[in-house]
Motif scaffolding. Structure first.
Motif, short mmCIF file in Angstrom:
data_model
loop_
_atom_site.label_atom_id
_atom_site.label_comp_id
_atom_site.label_asym_id
_atom_site.label_seq_id
_atom_site.Cartn_x
_atom_site.Cartn_y
_atom_site.Cartn_z
N PRO A 18 0.82 -1.20 0.00
CA PRO A 18 0.00 0.00 0.00
C PRO A 18 0.85 1.25 0.00
CG PRO A 18 0.01 -1.01 2.15
CD PRO A 18 0.70 -1.97 1.23
N ASP A 21 1.71 6.85 3.73
CA ASP A 21 1.27 8.22 4.01
C ASP A 21 2.49 9.04 4.35
OD1 ASP A 21 0.04 10.50 4.69
OD2 ASP A 21 -0.89 9.77 6.55
N PHE A 86 4.80 0.17 9.46
CA PHE A 86 3.67 0.65 8.68
C PHE A 86 2.48 -0.30 8.77
CE2 PHE A 86 7.30 2.80 6.82
CZ PHE A 86 6.83 4.11 6.75
N SER A 89 0.56 0.74 11.80
CA SER A 89 -0.14 2.01 11.64
C SER A 89 -1.32 1.92 10.69
CB SER A 89 0.84 3.08 11.14
OG SER A 89 1.32 2.74 9.84
N GLN A 90 -1.64 0.73 10.14
CA GLN A 90 -2.73 0.59 9.18
C GLN A 90 -3.77 -0.44 9.61
OE1 GLN A 90 -0.83 -0.23 5.44
NE2 GLN A 90 0.09 1.81 5.28
N ARG A 96 -3.39 3.46 14.41
CA ARG A 96 -2.71 4.47 13.58
C ARG A 96 -2.42 5.72 14.40
NH1 ARG A 96 -1.47 5.47 8.52
NH2 ARG A 96 -1.44 7.61 7.75
#
Length: 538
Positions: A18, A21, A86, A89-90, A96
């Motif tokens: 993905p 961000d 990551f 955080s998803q 997150r």
């Protein structure tokens, strides 16, 4: 929308990951105030009970994230760098929020590039994201690669280090030599917060002495630990480390490791004389015998009274506790005693001496004089690939030893293990090394032939281990410590009875194993015989 990042070239294709961000929070929001927002809670049907994760304090959840990411990702992994960070955080809005507002979670940036030769824009964006989310906390930056040729690789160290150079506390690089050298050429005050640095240079034939003129390290006033090493491409000669050209601040160092970099005796004396806080030192020492004076214009050796070198003042390293040496010589049978005869280590606790060549001389008297001159008492001692006389006087002078490793030392087995055997109550003599817990003995023992001598020797080994397994009941002395680990290596095999007894001790919890020590001519890699044997025994 997904992106494909090129990964390890051995992998057949990219992995779909993905989009990251890359936007940092616009304003500073505390974790407590952020989690007070009810928008972070997940609406669930009434029949579904709320998840227990929402009752966990945010601080505890953040600490869980830190523990989960504490171990660095394997350099051989095919996942993208910092993958677990990551992923955490998803998971959901709560996770997150906790991950993005825990700066310490992003302070250790680990980028394993493997054989990557493309896709570096994604790596730079990833590092930038970590730098932003870590706020102003000190950073640990680790970049590794397995590519020797730097032609198709951008100068990642400089591009990533420059924006955060004043925040880097720990720097670890494994990159082509020309890229690691660029770090040292930064302005003097660039790395003023640096405390530890670990550089491994991938050296090719055309690479020079990448470790010279370390101007960036001169301005690192907090730097106290340096590790420099090389990985050579085939047919590349070893490089020599020159402390005169390095420009390091020796008086502040507490730890220095030079691996696969040759350094000569005079150079070691030079920087050890200037160190007052050095606690741990690991070197690849190259011993070059002093030249014999000759009569000018004749080439005839000078008389014996004139050929003797002038005595030099001893070199004292007051705080040194750990000293590890891998010794090579410039000529066959070059003695190593003249190096140790100048050293004084009053605080030494661990001593490791490994000779790279098979035949090297180090008399036991040299070690005993070093101990007498320094007045230390060792706790750990390793000696490998040394020929000489008996080591028993040196071992007896260090009764606090709890770990002893003797590999290819050309000593007789029976006198050695007899001295290490704890005497029974009716026996005579004080026990040697009463605190011994870990013992390694591996050699081409003289007792291996004839068979009768080998039977007697293995019986002595068995008796030694049995007596130390019975400690502290032997002599009723509570100071005697039970043997916890024993490694034994020889060319001749042990009898089935001895092996069965070893198995019983292993079942009792003792770490015990036997190793076959082949002759050098029978080893598949004769050039690296000593190094490979050390690795097998460690």
């Amino acid at each position: 929308m997904d992106i494909a990042l090129p990964l390890n070239p051995d992998f057949c294709g990219p992995i779909r990951m993905p989009v990251l961000d890359l936007e940092a929070p616009k304003s500073i929001v505390t974790l407590k105030s952020l989690l007070a927002d009810r928008a972070l809670t997940v609406k669930r049907p009434r029949q579904q009970p709320p998840s227990l994760i929402f009752s966990l304090p945010a601080e505890m959840l953040a600490e869980t994230f830190l523990q989960a990411t504490a171990d660095d990702q394997s350099a051989s992994s095919m996942l993208m760098p910092m993958h677990l960070h990551f992923v955490l955080s998803q998971v959901c809005g709560l996770w997150r929020a906790v991950a993005l507002h825990t700066p310490s979670l992003w302070c250790r940036v680990v980028l394993h590039l493997a054989g990557r030769t493309a896709g570096f824009n994604g790596i730079k964006s990833l590092a930038k994201t970590c730098f932003e989310r870590s706020c102003d906390l000190p950073l640990a930056l680790i970049i590794t690669s397995s590519v020797f040729d730097s032609t198709n690789i951008p100068n990642l160290p400089v591009e990533l280090v420059l924006p955060v150079r004043h925040r880097i506390r720990h720097l670890e690089l494994q990159l082509p030599a020309i890229l690691t050298e660029s770090i040292f050429k930064l302005p003097r005050n660039s790395l003023r917060a640096l405390k530890t640095i670990n550089i491994t240079a991938l050296v090719q034939d055309n690479d020079g002495s990448w470790f010279r003129s370390m101007s960036a390290l001169e301005g690192a006033r907090l730097l106290d630990s340096i590790t420099l090493s090389c990985v050579y491409s085939p047919r590349t000669p070893d490089l020599r480390f020159d402390p005169y050209m390095a420009g390091l601040s020796w008086d502040r160092l507490t730890e220095l490791r030079l691996h696969d970099l040759e350094i000569q005796c005079d150079d070691v004396f030079y920087f050890l004389e200037m160190t007052s806080a050095l606690v741990r030192c690991s070197l690849n020492l190259r011993i070059i015998p002093p030249l014999v004076p000759v009569i000018p214009f004749t080439g005839i050796p000078a008389p014996a009274d004139l050929a003797l070198p002038k005595p030099k003042a001893p070199v004292t390293v007051p705080a040194l506790r750990v000293f590890e040496l891998a010794i090579s010589s410039g000529s066959h049978n070059a003695p190593a005693d003249f190096f140790f005869n100048r050293m004084v280590f009053p605080s030494l606790k661990e001593l490791s001496i490994k000779f790279i060549e098979k035949w090297s001389l180090l008399p036991c008297a040299t070690l005993t004089e070093l101990q007498t001159r320094s007045a230390f008492s060792l706790e750990q001692f390793t000696l490998a690939s040394r020929t000489g006389d008996s080591l028993l006087p040196f071992l007896q002078s260090n009764p606090l030893l709890w770990r002893v490793q003797l590999v290819l030392c050309a000593v007789e087995l029976v006198p050695l293990v007899t001295a290490l055997t704890l005497k029974a109550e009716t026996g005579d003599g004080a026990p040697i090394l009463p605190r011994l817990r870990i013992l390694t003995l591996a050699d081409h023992w003289p007792e291996e032939t004839p068979a009768s001598s080998w039977t007697h020797a293995t019986k002595a080994v068995d008796c030694m281990v049995r007596s130390r397994r019975r400690a502290p009941s032997i002599n009723g002395d509570s100071n005697n410590v039970r043997l916890e680990g024993f490694t034994f290596g020889s060319r001749a095999s042990l009898s089935a009875k001895k092996i069965a007894r070893f198995e019983r001790w292993r079942a009792e919890g003792m770490r015990i194993r036997t190793v076959i020590v082949p002759h050098e001519s029978q080893h598949p890699s004769r050039s690296g015989y000593n190094r490979i044997l050390w690795q097998e025994l460690e």
